[in-house]
Design an enzyme around this catalytic site. Structure first.
Site, PDB file in Angstrom:
ATOM      1  N   HIS A   1       9.152  -3.534   3.562  1.00 51.95           N
ATOM      2  CA  HIS A   1       8.747  -3.762   2.162  1.00 51.95           C
ATOM      3  C   HIS A   1       9.980  -4.057   1.299  1.00 51.95           C
ATOM      4  CE1 HIS A   1       5.491  -0.830   3.469  1.00 51.95           C
ATOM      5  NE2 HIS A   1       4.780  -1.864   3.060  1.00 51.95           N
TER       6      HIS A   1
ATOM      7  N   GLN B   1     -10.179  -2.591   2.574  1.00 56.40           N
ATOM      8  CA  GLN B   1      -9.704  -3.226   3.803  1.00 56.40           C
ATOM      9  C   GLN B   1      -9.688  -2.269   4.993  1.00 56.40           C
ATOM     10  OE1 GLN B   1      -5.788  -4.095   1.803  1.00 56.40           O
ATOM     11  NE2 GLN B   1      -4.977  -3.819   3.844  1.00 56.40           N
TER      12      GLN B   1
ATOM     13  N   SER C   1       4.203   1.065   8.232  1.00 53.87           N
ATOM     14  CA  SER C   1       3.902   2.407   7.707  1.00 53.87           C
ATOM     15  C   SER C   1       3.210   3.236   8.778  1.00 53.87           C
ATOM     16  CB  SER C   1       3.014   2.307   6.471  1.00 53.87           C
ATOM     17  OG  SER C   1       3.619   1.445   5.536  1.00 53.87           O
TER      18      SER C   1
ATOM     19  N   ASP D   1       2.519  -9.212   9.480  1.00 58.00           N
ATOM     20  CA  ASP D   1       1.074  -9.424   9.340  1.00 58.00           C
ATOM     21  C   ASP D   1       0.837 -10.928   9.196  1.00 58.00           C
ATOM     22  OD1 ASP D   1       0.219  -6.620   9.312  1.00 58.00           O
ATOM     23  OD2 ASP D   1       1.427  -6.530   7.498  1.00 58.00           O
TER      24      ASP D   1
ATOM     25  N   GLY E   1       5.005 -10.146   4.366  1.00 64.81           N
ATOM     26  CA  GLY E   1       5.828 -10.077   5.576  1.00 64.81           C
ATOM     27  C   GLY E   1       5.165 -10.818   6.736  1.00 64.81           C
TER      28      GLY E   1
ATOM     29  N   MET F   1       0.851  -1.196   0.000  1.00 62.09           N
ATOM     30  CA  MET F   1       0.000   0.000   0.000  1.00 62.09           C
ATOM     31  C   MET F   1       0.889   1.248   0.000  1.00 62.09           C
ATOM     32  SD  MET F   1      -3.442  -0.930   2.036  1.00 62.09           S
ATOM     33  CE  MET F   1      -2.875  -0.655   3.698  1.00 62.09           C
ATOM     34  N   GLY F   2       2.149   1.088  -0.419  1.00 63.14           N
ATOM     35  CA  GLY F   2       3.054   2.230  -0.492  1.00 63.14           C
ATOM     36  C   GLY F   2       3.565   2.641   0.873  1.00 63.14           C
TER      37      GLY F   2
HETATM   38  O1  PAF Z   1      -0.080  -5.788   3.718  1.00 59.73           O
HETATM   39  C1  PAF Z   1      -0.508  -4.859   2.990  1.00 59.73           C
HETATM   40  O2  PAF Z   1       0.163  -3.839   2.761  1.00 59.73           O
HETATM   41  C2  PAF Z   1      -1.886  -4.987   2.358  1.00 59.73           C
HETATM   42  O3  PAF Z   1      -2.776  -5.622   3.208  1.00 59.73           O
HETATM   43  C3  PAF Z   1      -1.857  -5.671   0.975  1.00 59.73           C
HETATM   44  C4  PAF Z   1      -1.371  -7.098   1.076  1.00 59.73           C
HETATM   45  C5  PAF Z   1      -0.941  -4.890   0.035  1.00 59.73           C
HETATM   46  C6  PAF Z   1      -3.267  -5.693   0.380  1.00 59.73           C
HETATM   47  O4  PAF Z   1      -3.760  -4.415   0.214  1.00 59.73           O
END
Ligand code: PAF
Length: 289
Positions: free
Chosen positions: A37, A61, A186, A150, A147, A30-31
């Site tokens: 990341h 989400q 983030s 999560d 990762g 999600m940047g």
């Molecule tokens: O972990 C995340 O950043 C988000 O849940 C993902 C996997 C990119 C889905 O939007």
């Protein structure tokens, strides 16, 4: 590095790579990229070529009243970082490209999605699964990288990929931590300096649990006491949950057995943070933080 905005062009690019027998690696994000990341991108670069990274803040989400609007966005900086790592493609669609008017479908992995993070954030994993399935279907990568921070998300995505016979292997990479132990996220950007110092209590409480295990504790109660009392010692932190679960079923366990996860969620100020540690009780009770 090519930046792709449309689903159609992303699909054509990915299909061309597939026909050329290239091994496509994919990192969904999600940047607001951080070292966590980037470790996924590096893992993808070691295994695959080309590597495709999505940057998409997925509205599905986020629940009502959550941080969708203020979620950190840093597109230019993210792209510079990805380019420096040799990423070939960034997929950065608008929300209307992923969820066009009339969109009606969602995906739910039953049983795993309702507990822990899913209980506190109803609909969250449904939103995650829906977007991840769409992204995996658009890119059809050989490997996709998630990762372990999560952990529940990674477990649920793995279940979805298996249940739906997708041709993607899910690779789960270790947690990346700041030098003081705070797991990279983030959302750490929301913490003010005092909260940032207090936020290390998540790592400190997992470390206290690790020390308990290393000194022979095997009962969940004893291990979780170490977590609870450490969190309680930090005024700015409020425990949401600390649970010892089976790493596969995410069912609570009373004693360490097989492979387990100690899951932890706490609020520091108004920021909700999660962390976990993996315990290999099947072999030697070694702990990965
Ligand atoms: O972990 C995340 O950043 C988000 O849940 C993902 C996997 C990119 C889905 O939007």
């Amino acid at each position: 590095m090519e930046i792709i905005r449309s689903v159609e062009w992303m699909k054509q690019t990915a299909r061309a790579a597939e026909s050329a027998k290239h091994l496509v690696g994919f990192v969904p994000t999600m940047g607001a990229l951080h070292e966590g990341h980037l470790s996924l991108v590096r893992a993808a670069k070691r295994q695959c070529s080309p590597v495709m990274v999505s940057i998409f803040v997925n509205p599905a989400q986020f629940g009502p009243g959550e941080d969708l609007e203020k979620y950190p966005r840093n597109f230019e900086k993210d792209c510079a970082l990805l380019e420096s790592l040799g990423v070939e493609y960034v997929f950065a669609p608008e929300a209307s490209e992923i969820y066009p008017a009339g969109f009606r479908t969602s995906v739910r992995v039953e049983g795993l999605s309702e507990k822990f993070e899913g209980r506190v954030r109803p609909g969250h994993f449904q939103g995650v699964c829906t977007v991840v399935l769409k992204l995996l279907e658009i890119v059809r990568p050989r490997f996709a990288y998630f990762g372990r921070k999560d952990a529940q998300q990674a477990r649920i995505v793995r279940q979805m990929v298996s249940d739906l016979n997708l041709d993607t292997e899910i690779v789960v990479c270790p947690i990346v931590r700041e030098s003081d132990g705070l797991a990279m996220s983030s959302r750490n950007a929301y913490l003010d300096p005092a909260e940032r110092r207090a936020a290390t209590v998540l790592y400190r409480s997992l470390d206290a649990a690790r020390r308990k295990i290393n000194s022979g504790a095997r009962a969940a109660g004893e291990i979780l006491d170490a977590v609870n009392s450490t969190i309680a010692s930090e005024k700015l932190a409020k425990l949401d949950y600390a649970e010892l679960v089976d790493a596969d079923s995410f069912e609570r366990v009373d004693f360490l057995r097989g492979t387990c996860l100690l899951l932890l969620a706490a609020r520091v100020g108004s920021t909700r943070l999660i962390d976990n540690m993996f315990i290999d009780a099947a072999r030697d009770f070694s702990v990965s933080l």
